[in-house]
Design a protein around this motif. Sequence first.
Motif, PDB file in Angstrom:
ATOM      1  N   TYR A 639       0.552  -1.035  -0.422  1.00 54.17           N
ATOM      2  CA  TYR A 639      -0.149  -0.060  -0.030  1.00 54.17           C
ATOM      3  C   TYR A 639       0.829   1.244   0.132  1.00 54.17           C
ATOM      4  O   TYR A 639       1.648   1.977   1.381  1.00 54.17           O
ATOM      5  N   PRO A 640       0.651   2.359  -0.922  1.00 58.16           N
ATOM      6  CA  PRO A 640       1.936   3.221  -0.846  1.00 58.16           C
ATOM      7  C   PRO A 640       1.449   4.015   0.214  1.00 58.16           C
ATOM      8  O   PRO A 640       0.388   4.508   0.140  1.00 58.16           O
ATOM      9  N   LYS A 641       2.091   4.953   0.419  1.00 54.80           N
ATOM     10  CA  LYS A 641       2.356   6.108   1.469  1.00 54.80           C
ATOM     11  C   LYS A 641       1.754   7.021   1.228  1.00 54.80           C
ATOM     12  O   LYS A 641       1.321   8.150   1.632  1.00 54.80           O
ATOM     13  N   PHE A 642       2.114   7.399   0.050  1.00 52.12           N
ATOM     14  CA  PHE A 642       1.559   8.528  -0.998  1.00 52.12           C
ATOM     15  C   PHE A 642       1.824   8.655  -2.168  1.00 52.12           C
ATOM     16  O   PHE A 642       1.903   7.523  -2.889  1.00 52.12           O
ATOM     17  N   PHE A 643       0.757  10.114  -3.052  1.00 56.19           N
ATOM     18  CA  PHE A 643       1.426   9.524  -4.382  1.00 56.19           C
ATOM     19  C   PHE A 643       1.108  11.093  -4.758  1.00 56.19           C
ATOM     20  O   PHE A 643       0.511  11.921  -3.346  1.00 56.19           O
ATOM     21  N   THR A 644       1.932  11.360  -6.075  1.00 55.59           N
ATOM     22  CA  THR A 644       2.070  12.617  -6.546  1.00 55.59           C
ATOM     23  C   THR A 644       1.612  13.088  -7.644  1.00 55.59           C
ATOM     24  O   THR A 644       2.104  13.012  -9.231  1.00 55.59           O
ATOM     25  N   PRO A 645       0.171  13.483  -7.820  1.00 55.75           N
ATOM     26  CA  PRO A 645      -0.649  12.972  -9.561  1.00 55.75           C
ATOM     27  C   PRO A 645      -0.504  14.643 -10.084  1.00 55.75           C
ATOM     28  O   PRO A 645      -0.541  15.087  -9.944  1.00 55.75           O
ATOM     29  N   ASN A 646       1.044  14.775 -10.353  1.00 51.97           N
ATOM     30  CA  ASN A 646       1.210  15.546 -11.054  1.00 51.97           C
ATOM     31  C   ASN A 646       1.463  15.641 -12.711  1.00 51.97           C
ATOM     32  O   ASN A 646       2.596  16.482 -13.707  1.00 51.97           O
ATOM     33  N   ASN A 647       1.089  14.424 -13.158  1.00 51.69           N
ATOM     34  CA  ASN A 647       1.352  13.782 -14.496  1.00 51.69           C
ATOM     35  C   ASN A 647       3.348  13.838 -14.843  1.00 51.69           C
ATOM     36  O   ASN A 647       3.661  14.069 -15.973  1.00 51.69           O
ATOM     37  N   ASP A 648       3.974  13.273 -14.113  1.00 51.25           N
ATOM     38  CA  ASP A 648       5.416  13.620 -14.266  1.00 51.25           C
ATOM     39  C   ASP A 648       6.001  11.462 -14.545  1.00 51.25           C
ATOM     40  O   ASP A 648       7.067  11.436 -14.766  1.00 51.25           O
ATOM     41  N   GLY A 649       3.949  11.777 -14.247  1.00 51.00           N
ATOM     42  CA  GLY A 649       5.264   9.879 -14.484  1.00 51.00           C
ATOM     43  C   GLY A 649       5.315   8.848 -14.012  1.00 51.00           C
ATOM     44  O   GLY A 649       5.685   7.890 -13.561  1.00 51.00           O
ATOM     45  N   TYR A 650       5.364   9.568 -12.823  1.00 52.88           N
ATOM     46  CA  TYR A 650       5.693   9.131 -11.722  1.00 52.88           C
ATOM     47  C   TYR A 650       4.768   9.111 -10.509  1.00 52.88           C
ATOM     48  O   TYR A 650       4.465  10.314  -9.890  1.00 52.88           O
ATOM     49  N   ASN A 651       4.382   8.537  -9.519  1.00 57.29           N
ATOM     50  CA  ASN A 651       3.644   8.428  -8.462  1.00 57.29           C
ATOM     51  C   ASN A 651       1.938   8.546  -9.114  1.00 57.29           C
ATOM     52  O   ASN A 651       1.816  10.191  -8.067  1.00 57.29           O
ATOM     53  N   ASP A 652       1.834   8.993 -10.184  1.00 60.15           N
ATOM     54  CA  ASP A 652       1.042   9.772  -9.996  1.00 60.15           C
ATOM     55  C   ASP A 652      -0.484   9.375  -9.599  1.00 60.15           C
ATOM     56  O   ASP A 652      -1.807  10.386  -9.894  1.00 60.15           O
ATOM     57  N   THR A 653      -0.871   7.936  -9.747  1.00 62.20           N
ATOM     58  CA  THR A 653      -1.822   7.767  -9.390  1.00 62.20           C
ATOM     59  C   THR A 653      -1.795   6.775  -7.836  1.00 62.20           C
ATOM     60  O   THR A 653      -0.416   6.599  -7.782  1.00 62.20           O
ATOM     61  N   TRP A 654      -2.364   6.265  -6.783  1.00 57.54           N
ATOM     62  CA  TRP A 654      -3.133   5.764  -5.831  1.00 57.54           C
ATOM     63  C   TRP A 654      -3.563   4.056  -6.233  1.00 57.54           C
ATOM     64  O   TRP A 654      -4.918   4.278  -6.161  1.00 57.54           O
ATOM     65  N   ASN A 655      -3.067   2.673  -5.627  1.00 56.99           N
ATOM     66  CA  ASN A 655      -3.715   2.300  -5.898  1.00 56.99           C
ATOM     67  C   ASN A 655      -3.576   0.619  -5.283  1.00 56.99           C
ATOM     68  O   ASN A 655      -2.275   1.135  -4.478  1.00 56.99           O
TER      69      ASN A 655
END
Length: 728
Positions: A639-655
Motif C-alpha cells: 500500500y503506497p504511503k503517498f502519491f503525487t498526481p502531477n502527470n510526471d510519470g511517477y506516482n501519479d495514481t494510488w492503488n
Amino acid sequence: MNNTIAKRCLGENYQLTAVNISGTSTYKWTFNGIPIGNTSSSTLTLNNLAFSDAGIYKLEVENIDACGSKINYKGEVKLEVYTPPTIIKPANILQCDDNNDGFFTFDLRSLRDNEVLGTQSATVFEVVYFANQLDADKGTNPILNPYTNSSAYSSDTLFARIQNIQNPICYETESFTVQVFESPNPPATISNLSVCDSNLTGTDTDGVETFNLKSKESEILNGQSTSKLTISYFKDATLAKPIPNPASFQNTSASLETIYVKIVNNSYPVCAVAKSFKVEVFSLPIINSIFTFKQCDEDGLADGFTDFNLNEANSYLTLGDNSLSVTYHLSQSEANSGENPIATSPFSNATSNKVFARIQNTNDCFRVAQVNLLVSSTSFPPNYLKTASSCDNDGEIDGFRLFNLSENSNEIKAQFPSGQNLSVSYYRNLRDAQLEENEINQSLPYRNEAAFEQMLYVRVESTDNGECFGYGPHLKLMVEPRPDFDLDKSVIYCQNLPPITISTFNPKGNYTYEWKNENGTVVGNNPSLEISAAGNYSVIATSTERCKSFSKTIKVTPSVIATITQNDIAIVDDSTNNSITINTSNLGIGDYEFSLNNPYQNYQDEPYFDNILPGIHTIYVQDKNSCGIASIDVSIIGYPKFFTPNNDGYNDTWNVLGVSESFYQSSKVYIFNRFGKLITEIDINSDGWNGLLNGMLLPSTDYWFSVELIDLKGNVRVKKGHFSLIRR
C-alpha cells in the motif's frame, strides 16, 4: 734332674743325671720306692729300655758344703716307654696324566698310608710325608695332603715318616718316588683313510686298494711327540691280530673296514689308549667315456668351424649325474693331472677337434672321457619364422605381455624329420643360442623385453645325444595393442528433453564396440549410443586382431526442469521487509538456482529473496544441468504511503499494489476523506485513483482506504489505512 716326664722308646738307652753340686754329696736312687744304683754316682744308666723300666725314679742328695753345713736335695722323673714303629719302604707312585697338563693331584694318605703302616695299628702309629730327609727327621714342614707334583711330568722323591702317635720321637722314615707320565690323547674321532679305486690293486671297480696306515700317525698323535709315544695297528678290537706291515695294508672288505690302533707311552706303557678308524675305497664316477658333441654351423660362415659351449656336453658325459664336476683339457695327461683346464665357452673346434673331460665326483675320484667336436649341417627351413601373437591385456597398455614359449615347440619340431627325440630351447640372442647360455626358462611365463615386438632365437637339438639340428631367429613375439579410445566420465540426461547420444572419441584404430547397461544387457554396437534413461553404461572396443580394450564406463545422471507451484512459495508482504521463500523439496531431482524477475542473470543458490517491493513478481528456477528454466508469478501486496498526481510519470495514481485477477477472484478498494466521506471506489485492474473528485482536484492531505481481497482459494484479506496526496 727335675720333676718331669720322660717319654722314651722301647730298646733305647737312657741316662738320668743329677745337677752337679759343689761340696761332698751322697746319692740315693730309688725305682718305684726301691733303692737302686750306686750311692756315690750322680747318674743312673738304663740300657735297652723295656716296658718294665717304666715307672717313678727318685733321687735324694745329701750335701755338706765347705762350711760344714748339710743340705738335702730331692728330684723325681716319671719314665714312660713306648713301642717304636717299623717301616716298609713304600712303592713308587707312577701316574698317567688325566688331562695332559703334566700335573696330577695325589691323595698320599689313601695311596700309601696303609702300605707304610703294614699290620701296625693306625690308632698307635701315624704316617706323615715330607719333601726331604732333614724335614722328615725333624718332623717339620710336613707335606699338605693332597699333593701336586712340583713341575710338569716331574719325578719327585718324597719321604714317609711313621711315628708313635703318643711319642713321635719313636719314628722311622723311607723315601719313594712320585712321577707323572704323558697319556696318549688322540682325537675323539679319527677320520677315515680314503682312496679312490684304481687298477693298481685288482680292478678299478673291485673296491680293493693298498693303504699306508702310517699316514694317519700325525692325526692319531694329535700333536704329541713320536719319540714319547708308539702306535701299533691291529685288525681286531681285542688287539690280538697285529698288522705286520701297516705301510702297505690291503683291505679285504670292499666297503668300510675298521683298523684298530693302540697308542702307548714309551716310558710307562701302562699309559695307553685304544682307538679305531676306517679305511675306505671310493668308487670312480660312472661316465660316458667317448662322446661326439655336434654343433650347428650357424655362425654366418659355412666353413665347418663354430663355437661350442662345452658345458652342454656335461649331462651326457655324466649320464645326468649333477653331483659330478667336469673340467676340459686339451690332452689326456692334463686331464689326468687336472692341470690347465680350458675355458668352456666359447671354444672353437678350430683350436682342436677333440678335448678331454676330467669328470670328478664329490670324493675327488675321477675318470677321463674323450669328447669329439663335430659340426652338423642340419638347419631350419630357409626363412622359417614362427610368430606368437598376444593381446596387450595384462593390466596396462605398455606393449609387454607374458608368453608361454613351450606352446610353440611342437610346430618348431615339425620343421625337422619326424621320429626323433628333439628338444626346443629359446634364447635372447645368437651368441646365447650358439653357446647354450642364459636359456629362457620355459616352465615360467616369459615377459617380452622389447615393447610390442621381440625376436627370440630358437635352438633345436637331440635329447639323446645333444646333437644340434639348428638355431637362429625363428620366433617373433608380437604384442597386439589393446584398443584405446576416450569416453566422458559422466553426462546429464534431462528427463524433460528428448533422448541424448553418448559417444566414444579419439579411437586409436578401427574397432567394433559393444555397449552394456548396468544390468549387463547389450544395448548397442556402434561408436555412439542413444539413451533415454539414466544409469551406468559401459563399452568395450575390439580390434581387428580381436584384442579387447579395457571396459570404460560413463555415468548418466538424471536431471529435470523444476516443477514449482504457489504451494511451494511462502510470502511475507505488507511489511517493512517483504520476502519470498521457496520450498525446494518438491521442485524435482535437478540441481537448481533461483532468480527474481530476470530469467538471464542474477541467479543464486539460496531459495530466498527479501526487501521486495510490492507488486507482481516472477520467480525463475533454473536447472544447473541445463534442463530448462521454470517460472511462476507471485503477488506481493503493498500500500503506497503517498502519491503525487502531477502527470510526471511517477506516482501519479494510488492503488493497491500486487493485486491481479491471477491471484484474487474479487477485491473491494474504497477511499475516504478524513471525515469518512466515500470519495471513490477503485477497480484493482485500473490504474488507480488520480486525486480527482468529479473532475476536480482534491487538496493535498491524508486520505483513508479500506481493502477487502478474496484470493482464488477464498481466503479473505482486509486492510485499512491511510496515505497522503501531495501536490507539487
